[in-house]
Design a protein around this motif. Structure first.
Motif, PDB file in Angstrom:
ATOM      1  N   PHE A   1      -6.534   3.837   1.873  1.00 21.96           N
ATOM      2  CA  PHE A   1      -6.840   2.443   1.959  1.00 21.96           C
ATOM      3  C   PHE A   1      -7.099   2.248   3.592  1.00 21.96           C
ATOM      4  CE2 PHE A   1      -5.293   2.098  -2.391  1.00 21.96           C
ATOM      5  CZ  PHE A   1      -5.978   1.075  -2.744  1.00 21.96           C
TER       6      PHE A   1
ATOM      7  N   THR B   1      -5.740   9.083  -2.139  1.00 24.01           N
ATOM      8  CA  THR B   1      -6.384   7.892  -2.006  1.00 24.01           C
ATOM      9  C   THR B   1      -6.108   7.500  -0.524  1.00 24.01           C
ATOM     10  OG1 THR B   1      -6.159   7.053  -4.201  1.00 24.01           O
ATOM     11  CG2 THR B   1      -6.518   5.363  -2.556  1.00 24.01           C
TER      12      THR B   1
ATOM     13  N   LEU C   1       0.813  -1.055   0.107  1.00 27.03           N
ATOM     14  CA  LEU C   1       0.072   0.082   0.012  1.00 27.03           C
ATOM     15  C   LEU C   1       0.751   1.258  -0.068  1.00 27.03           C
ATOM     16  CD1 LEU C   1      -3.001  -1.256   2.365  1.00 27.03           C
ATOM     17  CD2 LEU C   1      -2.809  -0.911  -0.131  1.00 27.03           C
TER      18      LEU C   1
ATOM     19  N   GLU D   1      -4.714   2.513   8.317  1.00 28.71           N
ATOM     20  CA  GLU D   1      -5.056   3.453   7.455  1.00 28.71           C
ATOM     21  C   GLU D   1      -3.747   3.831   6.492  1.00 28.71           C
ATOM     22  OE1 GLU D   1      -8.903   5.704   8.665  1.00 28.71           O
ATOM     23  OE2 GLU D   1      -7.014   6.518   8.650  1.00 28.71           O
TER      24      GLU D   1
ATOM     25  N   SER E   1     -11.168   7.244  -2.835  1.00 28.71           N
ATOM     26  CA  SER E   1     -10.350   7.910  -3.773  1.00 28.71           C
ATOM     27  C   SER E   1     -10.877   9.031  -4.193  1.00 28.71           C
ATOM     28  CB  SER E   1      -9.757   6.903  -4.480  1.00 28.71           C
ATOM     29  OG  SER E   1      -8.627   7.424  -5.296  1.00 28.71           O
TER      30      SER E   1
ATOM     31  N   ASN F   1      -1.999  -5.107  -5.172  1.00 31.84           N
ATOM     32  CA  ASN F   1      -3.410  -5.066  -4.246  1.00 31.84           C
ATOM     33  C   ASN F   1      -4.092  -6.352  -4.505  1.00 31.84           C
ATOM     34  OD1 ASN F   1      -3.264  -2.388  -3.760  1.00 31.84           O
ATOM     35  ND2 ASN F   1      -4.711  -1.700  -5.188  1.00 31.84           N
TER      36      ASN F   1
ATOM     37  N   LYS G   1      -5.016  -7.931  -0.818  1.00 32.90           N
ATOM     38  CA  LYS G   1      -6.405  -8.744  -0.463  1.00 32.90           C
ATOM     39  C   LYS G   1      -6.351 -10.172   0.063  1.00 32.90           C
ATOM     40  CE  LYS G   1      -9.215 -10.556  -3.757  1.00 32.90           C
ATOM     41  NZ  LYS G   1      -9.999 -10.656  -4.981  1.00 32.90           N
TER      42      LYS G   1
ATOM     43  N   ILE H   1     -11.073  -4.877   3.654  1.00 39.15           N
ATOM     44  CA  ILE H   1     -10.328  -3.754   3.320  1.00 39.15           C
ATOM     45  C   ILE H   1     -11.305  -2.784   2.482  1.00 39.15           C
ATOM     46  CG2 ILE H   1      -9.680  -5.138   1.354  1.00 39.15           C
ATOM     47  CD1 ILE H   1      -7.008  -3.583   1.174  1.00 39.15           C
ATOM     48  N   ASP H   2     -10.983  -1.742   2.360  1.00 43.60           N
ATOM     49  CA  ASP H   2     -11.675  -0.805   1.584  1.00 43.60           C
ATOM     50  C   ASP H   2     -10.896   0.320   1.183  1.00 43.60           C
ATOM     51  OD1 ASP H   2     -13.852   0.165   0.044  1.00 43.60           O
ATOM     52  OD2 ASP H   2     -14.992   0.933   1.817  1.00 43.60           O
ATOM     53  N   TYR H   3     -11.253   1.090   0.372  1.00 44.48           N
ATOM     54  CA  TYR H   3     -10.724   2.444   0.260  1.00 44.48           C
ATOM     55  C   TYR H   3     -11.528   3.648  -0.563  1.00 44.48           C
ATOM     56  CZ  TYR H   3     -10.793   1.934  -5.162  1.00 44.48           C
ATOM     57  OH  TYR H   3     -11.230   1.972  -6.270  1.00 44.48           O
TER      58      TYR H   3
END
Ligand code: ADP
Length: 596
Positions: free
Chosen positions: A586, A584, A494, A526, A579, A561, A565, A575-577
């Motif tokens: 994450f 961005t 990340l 984060e 942007s 990514n 995951k 996990i989410d993000y």
């Protein structure tokens, strides 16, 4: 992918769904319920019908018995009456009166005791005006010297019992004057005036030693075959009465033996009880009878009221276990049906689950095959492309060598090195990918500061080259327990993306890593940057294998990514993000300490 505020990790994966979830009964088909319902309705209907039939049978049996009792009493009284009228007719036929001797012969001939059980005898009562008493006594004393009329009274007429046969047991009755008391007197007068048979109200018979209620039954005779038409004439021509005394108890016993009936009863004449089997001490008395009723009948000038109660024996005779057997049998069958259907449903559910598992496994295999094909194609392509480029630069370098162009050779070599670096990175990612599923990573204490320092030093040349500030904010009070190796790789990917996709047009470029505790079970990591952002249309795809968004010209394998995951999934996290053009962020949520 989504990050939720409420962190409740699922207890089962779709394949691990427990065999029977929710109520056991909810697995049953509606048709099964319908069958059970119908069977239950059938059972209850059969039970109800049988119960009703038995109740109706009992009611009609009770009805029959009570009617029979009344009929038998009436019939017996009718027979007594017939005997009285036959006697009156005989008297009339021999001249309108009868002597003691004649009566004795007659009465013995008709066999009272055998033919008319219940009556104590049959006798003659003569009607006398007061002036006729002495001549009457004189006449009687010719055959019975001690004959006397008794008891004394102040009436002006006499109704003495002249004879009664059999004499034995009836001695006290001989000479008894009906006029001495109103009950006997009024019934005798009524018989005379009406020309019909009458009974007295309840009396205690002089000959009954048990002193139970009894009656006198009267039939008048007038000295002629025809009963005079009007009352006046009847009074004038009246000679006397044929009479029969009876005790009610004997009447009932003679007619209706207890052995042949299941109903007990009492009889009242007006308010006075004259017979009672309904007393609490009686052996057949049922305190809670199935049936009870009353009936009144008009009887020779009196009203008798019968109070009937079904007896204990009636209850035991009419009660049947049939409805209960039907009910228990039916319900047992229903329960067995239910169990059977439950077993069938459970089995078919189990089969369905197996089939679903098989299907899912098949889909997984197909998907894995597809991914493998794609993977083979992409890896071959991505490995071959830099190799071809390297070969190109090697050819070019040879030309430059011939031309003795050292600057050209140096340029070629640095390009070759870059391509080799890319190749190395790609191979590293591929190796990571191979290891990720099989990684037997031990749980350990995770120190965010330590991990961040490691990642930051690994990526040092990158952030220096891109002029990106990489920082850490550790809001955790203490280290937590998880798998440090996976967390390091998550962070490395990340953070390296945050650096790689930084925005060169921004004055300052940064990547911020934050560790924060969501609650006692969950940790949030984060990774935020102010880079170029991820285009909205790529939102669903950025975690796919080999996917590279169209927003970059940077080198990459498209595996970063995807690896992240996989690691997050292995840690049972999410996990989410989000942007935008601004950058961005994450968000990775992982359980802290609860899972290995
Ligand atoms: P890559 O090797 O291309 O970096 P990744 O799987 O790590 O592959 O990322 C997939 C794609 O997602 C990248 O090609 C990039 O377009 C986009 N991406 C990932 N992280 C960021 C980020 N922080 N900012 C902008 N784009 C990103």
């Amino acid at each position: 992918m989504e990050a939720t505020e409420k962190h409740t990790p699922p207890r089962y994966s779709s394949l691990e769904t427990p065999l029977v979830s929710g109520s056991l009964f909810s697995t049953m088909h509606w048709l099964h319920w319908l069958i059970i319902l119908l069977s239950l309705v059938l059972t209850l209907t059969a039970w109800k019908i049988t119960s009703n039939q038995i109740a109706e049978k009992a009611a009609s049996s009770y009805q029959r018995e009570t009617t029979k009792i009344i009929d038998l009493v009436l019939e017996r009284m009718q027979r007594y009456e017939d005997a009285l009228w036959a006697s009156a007719a005989y008297i009339n036929s021999i001249g309108g009166d009868i002597s003691f001797e004649e009566w004795k012969v007659y009465a013995e001939a008709i066999g009272i005791e055998k033919k008319y059980p219940g009556i104590n005898g049959i006798g003659i009562i003569h009607y006398l005006a007061s002036e006729d008493l002495q001549s009457y006594l004189a006449e009687q004393r010719k055959t019975r010297s001690k004959y006397a009329v008794h008891p004394p009274h102040d009436k002006t007429e006499y109704w003495p019992i002249s004879y009664i046969i059999p004499l034995a047991g009836n001695e006290k009755a001989v000479g008894l004057d009906m006029a001495h008391e109103s009950n006997r007197h009024s019934a005798a007068r009524l018989a005379r005036d009406s020309g019909s048979a009458q009974i007295t109200g309840p009396i205690e018979l002089v000959q009954d030693e048990q002193h139970t209620p009894g009656f006198l039954f009267f039939a008048p005779f007038y000295g002629s075959h025809q009963i005079p038409q009007d009352t006046q004439e009847r009074r004038e021509r009246f000679v006397g009465l044929v009479y029969a005394p009876f005790v009610v108890r004997n009447l009932v016993d003679g007619v209706l033996s207890r052995d042949f009936r299941n109903v007990t009863f009492s009889i009242h004449d007006a308010e006075e009880e004259i017979f009672n089997e309904n007393a609490i001490g009686e052996s057949e008395y049922d305190p809670n009878p199935l049936f009870q009723s009353s009936a009144s009948i008009e009887l020779y000038g009196r009203t008798w009221t019968f109070q009937f109660r079904s007896s204990k024996e009636f209850k035991s005779d009419t009660s049947s276990g049939q409805p209960t057997t039907i009910l228990i049998g039916g319900i047992t069958v229903d329960v067995l049906l239910l169990v059977l259907f439950l077993l069938i449903s459970r089995n078919s559910r189990r089969n369905a689950l197996q089939a679903r598992k098989l299907l899912q496994a098949q889909q997984k295999i197909e998907q894995a095959n597809e991914e493998l094909t794609h993977f083979n194609y992409r890896t071959s392509h991505d490995l071959v492309a830099p190799l071809k480029t390297i070969r190109g630069y090697v050819d070019l370098a040879q030309y430059e060598l011939k031309d003795q162009n050292t600057a050209g050779i140096s340029d070629c070599l640095s390009r070759i090195e870059k391509q080799a670096q890319r190749l190395e990175k790609l191979v590293e990612d591929l190796l990571d990918l191979c290891r990720i599923d099989n990684q037997n990573v031990a749980a350990d204490i995770v120190d965010p500061n330590e991990i961040f320092d490691f990642v930051s030093s690994t990526l040092q040349s990158l952030w220096q080259e891109k002029d990106v500030t990489v920082s850490l904010e550790n809001k955790l009070g203490s280290p937590f327990r998880s798998q440090p190796v996976r967390i390091r790789q998550i962070l490395e990917n990340l953070v390296s993306n945050g650096i790689k996709y930084s925005d060169p047009e921004k004055l300052t470029r940064w990547v911020k890593v934050t560790f924060v505790r969501v609650n006692k079970d969950w940790i949030r990591i984060e990774v935020a940057d102010n880079g170029i952002g991820i285009p909205g249309e790529d939102r669903e795809k950025i975690f796919e294998m080999f996917f590279r968004a169209g927003n970059n010209s940077e080198f990459g394998s498209g595996l970063g990514n995807y690896l992240v995951k996989k690691h997050v999934a292995a840690l049972h996290g999410k996990i989410d993000y989000r942007s935008s053009d601004e950058g961005t962020c994450f968000t990775v949520d992982i359980p802290a300490g609860s899972r290995e």
